[in-house]
Design a protein around this motif. Structure first.
Motif: not given
Length: 254
Positions: A133-138, A162-163, A62-67
């Motif tokens: 927002i914090a985004v989880t990319l599966r 950040g990522i 998984i990737a976690q983005l901070s946008l």
């Protein structure tokens, strides 16, 4: 009469001497037992103590983005409106890329006045409204495409803070690292035992010294949106993560 009194006192005196002698003998026996115990420590103190470390390399899933978005205007209402519209576009784009609502979480919202100073006197020149927002990319393989689409949707007010890449369920990999740590400890114990001319017996105690969860790999991100007219996708490399477990083991010697 005096002789009779002496005859009566003598047995009492002898009995007291006997009691003292018995006490002294008991103390001597107890002291001897303690000395013997000190000279011959319990057998459970004998053994060999070693540490072991185990590593497991894992590919992130998984990737976690901070946008975020940050808009500045002459009034709070205008700045908030610009930021809200940009964030709505970002979240709508994320949804179109398959990101579920449960994987989008608001982390930060702030309204801050912009000040101008002249001779120590401050004047409000505008307001900046920011949200994050914090985004989880599966779908980790499409991280770059999703990131670029979100940046384009938010426009010039978009911020990428950040990522990172990690593992959603690390427990089974931590278990593998623990097993590797035990094998490493046994290898060390066998080497010491062979050098000393003895054999390693069963493990008498095992203490976990700690384990590390998957450490996210930080990726430097742009402070603001990339040019929307650029056709080059943002390079994104998940790489690998390393998990570690450490143990202390006491083995018996044979």
């Amino acid at each position: 009469m005096r002789r009779s009194s002496q005859m009566q006192i003598q047995p009492r005196w002898l009995s007291r001497v006997g009691i003292v002698a018995i006490l002294l003998a008991s103390l001597a026996i107890g002291s001897g037992q303690r000395s013997a115990q000190a000279a011959n420590p319990p057998s459970d103190q004998a053994g060999i103590s070693v540490n072991g470390i185990g590593y497991v390399a894992v590919t992130p899933d998984i990737a976690q983005l901070s946008l975020g978005v940050s808009a500045t205007a002459g009034s709070v209402g205008a700045a908030r409106g610009q930021a809200a519209e940009a964030m709505q576009r970002v979240q709508a784009t994320l949804g179109s890329k398959g990101v579920a609502e449960k994987d989008i979480q608001t982390q930060y919202f702030n309204v801050q006045p912009e000040m101008s100073y002249d001779r120590g006197r401050g004047t409000v020149t505008g307001y900046t409204v920011s949200s994050q927002i914090a985004v989880t990319l599966r779908d980790i393989e499409n991280t770059a495409d999703t990131l670029d689409a979100a940046i384009a949707a938010g426009g010039d007010v978009t911020r990428v803070n950040g990522i990172r890449f990690t593992i959603e369920h690390p427990d089974k990999f931590i278990a593998q690292a623990r097993q590797a740590a035990i094998r490493d400890a046994l290898t060390h114990a066998s080497q010491f035992a062979q050098a000393a001319g003895v054999s390693v017996g069963r493990a008498r105690s095992i203490t976990e010294l700690g384990n590390s969860a998957p450490q996210p790999v930080p990726l430097a991100a742009a402070a603001s949106a990339a040019p929307r007219d650029s056709g080059v996708p943002t390079p994104v490399n998940p790489g690998q993560l390393q998990l570690q477990a450490a143990v202390a083991v006491v083995y018996e010697l044979q």
